[in-house]
Design a protein around this motif. Structure first.
Motif, PDB file in Angstrom:
ATOM      1  N   PHE A   1      71.442 -29.322  93.666  1.00 22.22           N
ATOM      2  CA  PHE A   1      70.338 -29.323  92.706  1.00 22.22           C
ATOM      3  C   PHE A   1      69.280 -28.341  93.169  1.00 22.22           C
ATOM      4  CE2 PHE A   1      66.588 -31.662  94.345  1.00 22.22           C
ATOM      5  CZ  PHE A   1      67.096 -32.193  95.509  1.00 22.22           C
TER       6      PHE A   1
ATOM      7  N   SER B   1      65.201 -26.979  92.892  1.00 24.60           N
ATOM      8  CA  SER B   1      63.918 -27.641  92.687  1.00 24.60           C
ATOM      9  C   SER B   1      63.456 -27.529  91.240  1.00 24.60           C
ATOM     10  CB  SER B   1      62.870 -27.065  93.635  1.00 24.60           C
ATOM     11  OG  SER B   1      62.774 -25.679  93.432  1.00 24.60           O
TER      12      SER B   1
ATOM     13  N   SER C   1      65.116 -28.226  88.686  1.00 28.29           N
ATOM     14  CA  SER C   1      65.543 -29.357  87.860  1.00 28.29           C
ATOM     15  C   SER C   1      65.288 -30.689  88.558  1.00 28.29           C
ATOM     16  CB  SER C   1      67.000 -29.216  87.422  1.00 28.29           C
ATOM     17  OG  SER C   1      67.838 -28.944  88.501  1.00 28.29           O
ATOM     18  N   SER C   2      64.330 -30.728  89.483  1.00 27.64           N
ATOM     19  CA  SER C   2      64.097 -32.008  90.152  1.00 27.64           C
ATOM     20  C   SER C   2      63.436 -33.040  89.243  1.00 27.64           C
ATOM     21  CB  SER C   2      63.315 -31.834  91.459  1.00 27.64           C
ATOM     22  OG  SER C   2      62.167 -31.098  91.256  1.00 27.64           O
TER      23      SER C   2
ATOM     24  N   LEU D   1      66.193 -34.593  87.077  1.00 26.15           N
ATOM     25  CA  LEU D   1      67.018 -35.365  87.992  1.00 26.15           C
ATOM     26  C   LEU D   1      66.341 -36.677  88.375  1.00 26.15           C
ATOM     27  CD1 LEU D   1      69.350 -34.150  90.543  1.00 26.15           C
ATOM     28  CD2 LEU D   1      67.571 -35.544  91.496  1.00 26.15           C
ATOM     29  N   PHE D   2      65.066 -36.582  88.678  1.00 30.11           N
ATOM     30  CA  PHE D   2      64.285 -37.770  89.035  1.00 30.11           C
ATOM     31  C   PHE D   2      64.338 -38.791  87.894  1.00 30.11           C
ATOM     32  CE2 PHE D   2      60.484 -40.287  89.359  1.00 30.11           C
ATOM     33  CZ  PHE D   2      60.330 -40.494  90.718  1.00 30.11           C
TER      34      PHE D   2
ATOM     35  N   THR E   1      65.843 -43.248  95.166  1.00 33.96           N
ATOM     36  CA  THR E   1      65.673 -41.907  94.608  1.00 33.96           C
ATOM     37  C   THR E   1      64.911 -41.008  95.589  1.00 33.96           C
ATOM     38  OG1 THR E   1      65.595 -42.899  92.421  1.00 33.96           O
ATOM     39  CG2 THR E   1      64.858 -40.630  92.586  1.00 33.96           C
TER      40      THR E   1
ATOM     41  N   LEU F   1      65.832 -37.446  97.431  1.00 35.21           N
ATOM     42  CA  LEU F   1      65.001 -36.243  97.317  1.00 35.21           C
ATOM     43  C   LEU F   1      64.513 -35.721  98.674  1.00 35.21           C
ATOM     44  CD1 LEU F   1      62.811 -36.923  94.158  1.00 35.21           C
ATOM     45  CD2 LEU F   1      64.642 -35.255  94.413  1.00 35.21           C
TER      46      LEU F   1
ATOM     47  N   GLU G   1      57.039 -28.093  95.535  1.00 33.14           N
ATOM     48  CA  GLU G   1      57.832 -29.224  95.076  1.00 33.14           C
ATOM     49  C   GLU G   1      56.918 -30.363  94.606  1.00 33.14           C
ATOM     50  OE1 GLU G   1      60.442 -31.049  97.890  1.00 33.14           O
ATOM     51  OE2 GLU G   1      61.380 -32.243  96.304  1.00 33.14           O
TER      52      GLU G   1
ATOM     53  N   LEU H   1      56.725 -32.216  91.021  1.00 32.69           N
ATOM     54  CA  LEU H   1      56.850 -33.674  90.886  1.00 32.69           C
ATOM     55  C   LEU H   1      55.612 -34.316  90.262  1.00 32.69           C
ATOM     56  CD1 LEU H   1      58.738 -34.723  94.137  1.00 32.69           C
ATOM     57  CD2 LEU H   1      59.575 -34.786  91.798  1.00 32.69           C
TER      58      LEU H   1
ATOM     59  N   SER I   1      70.967 -31.563  85.663  1.00 31.44           N
ATOM     60  CA  SER I   1      70.922 -30.276  86.347  1.00 31.44           C
ATOM     61  C   SER I   1      70.973 -29.197  85.279  1.00 31.44           C
ATOM     62  CB  SER I   1      72.069 -30.142  87.341  1.00 31.44           C
ATOM     63  OG  SER I   1      73.271 -30.592  86.782  1.00 31.44           O
TER      64      SER I   1
END
Lengths: 352, 78
Positions: free
Chosen positions: A118, A120, A122-123, A126-127, A140, A144, A317, A321, B50
């Motif tokens: 993955f 960053s 698409s974090s 994903l989260f 989770t 991460l 990051e 987030l 993704s």
């Protein structure tokens, strides 16, 4: 299915055997280049009109040895990782984690964090994908944290530049921090500090993404694509990191290093974390610096703390987030992970 | 007219994917309406974890990384 893959391969022109031959040839060339690094760097250094053992000579030798070495290692690691990771996907990881009891979830999430591809960018999806599938928040977080902290690029370069002992220590403690920090965060019941829209979000039964069948050649193409993308992006960090490493290696006196980053200076561990968090580079950029620091007698704990905070915690990051976490939750996350890093740093400065 | 959605917050690969979809459609002579979805919330709601992800006529066919050209042709002409 088989006919379809054959058709695509035929249209591209390159038959499978050519790919395997190419891979074998590339591996052979890689090996020859890697074994010639020392003579090559000495040969290049001899062109500079400086004494080999002067400060400048040492710095130049470090630079011309490390740049090709790190780039060669990086290319190999990124390729192998790209191929290995083609067997994993965030969707599969989610399916595995969603069915697990919480306590087994933490180490498993940390482990999958290392192997799941993955980026960053698409974090956030994903989260959300994890949390909405009922995976606990703490699990989770374990995922991460582990992803960047014990990533293959960092481990591989550490192994190539400073040896297996320190790599093993780093792996064990990085993995432990990801597991324990996730568990601690999970215990704290932080769901109320998610952004409102995330809490209210119910993606329900998320539709299955069809798993695409991949041939071995497809996986090699993915590996190559990764090399092109990642090496093309991080080489500049590598050069900057090695330049800093070379300056440290050539010019910083050992006595000064011992005073600032030696085991006696207890405050150097928190200082290393404070300096490390806002520093944004990747593993490939920071490990040549680590190599030079350790070579000059910096304490292991301090150096580990520095490396972990640079790699695992980064401001960009956190900013990404921010879309799903409130500032309070980000602060708690940073504090818990930093505590783990501090503990690791102090521990090693005491026992070494 | 096929409706194609490309999911991605605007990274390089997402733009490359959009271009690939348009080129493939032009090559195959299929009329498509390509829609870029960049909002994180909508991406997550579509089940994409993704990026880039591709959906054809509301059905998710691909996530993560650039699509394979051969497969892309298949999705568009299906």
């Amino acid at each position: 299915m088989t006919t379809e893959t054959h058709e695509t391969a035929a249209r591209r022109g390159a038959p499978d055997w050519l790919w395997y031959l190419g891979a074998a040839l590339a591996a052979a060339i890689w090996w020859v280049l890697y074994s010639q690094l020392v003579p090559f760097s000495e040969w290049v250094t001899s062109f500079f009109p400086v004494a080999r053992h002067s400060h400048t000579g040492e710095a130049i030798a470090f630079f011309v040895y490390d740049v090709p070495k790190v780039l060669l290692l990086l290319t190999l690691i990124v390729f192998v990782t790209g191929v290995l990771r083609s067997w994993f996907s965030p969707e599969k990881t989610r399916a595995i984690l969603a069915g697990k009891r919480e306590i087994a979830g933490y180490p498993l999430a940390a482990l999958l964090g290392v192997f799941t591809p993955f980026c960053s960018c698409s974090s956030v999806p994903l989260f959300i994908g994890f949390v909405s599938a009922g995976i606990p928040l703490g699990v989770t977080f374990s995922f991460l944290i582990a992803g960047p902290m014990v990533g293959p690029v960092g481990l591989g370069l550490l192994f190539g530049l400073v040896g297996w002992q320190i790599t093993t220590i780093y792996l064990v403690f990085g993995f432990t921090i990801a597991t324990v920090a996730g568990w601690v965060l999970g215990r704290m019941g932080l769901e109320r500090y998610l952004q409102d829209w995330v809490r209210e979000l119910n993606t329900g039964a998320v539709g299955d993404v069809p798993q695409e069948r991949l041939s071995m050649v497809d996986r090699m193409k993915i590996g190559l694509e990764q090399v092109r993308e990642i090496v093309g992006k991080v080489w500049i960090w590598v050069v900057v990191g090695i330049s800093i490493g070379a300056l440290i290696h050539g010019y910083v006196p050992e006595a000064m290093m011992l005073r600032i980053m030696g085991g006696e200076a207890w405050w150097s561990v928190p200082a290393a974390v404070v300096v490390g968090v806002p520093m944004y580079t990747n593993a490939a950029g920071v490990i040549p610096i680590v190599e030079a620091l350790l070579g000059k007698g910096a304490a292991l704990g301090t150096t580990l703390a520095f490396m972990m905070s640079v790699i695992a915690l980064s401001l960009p990051e956190m900013i990404i987030l921010k879309q799903v976490l409130t500032y309070r939750l980000i602060a708690i996350f940073l504090a818990v992970v930093s505590m783990g890093i501090l503990a690791t740093g102090f521990l090693f400065n005491i026992i070494m | 007219m096929k409706n194609v959605k490309v999911y991605g917050p605007g990274c390089k690969r997402c733009e490359a994917t959009e271009k690939m979809v348009k080129e493939a459609a032009a090559r195959l002579g299929i009329e498509v309406d390509v829609e870029k979805v960049t909002d994180q919330k909508s991406i997550a709601m579509a089940g994409v974890m993704s990026t880039p992800g591709i959906a054809v006529d509301g059905k998710l066919v691909h996530t993560g990384g650039l699509p394979d050209e051969g497969k892309l042709d298949g999705w568009l002409s299906a």
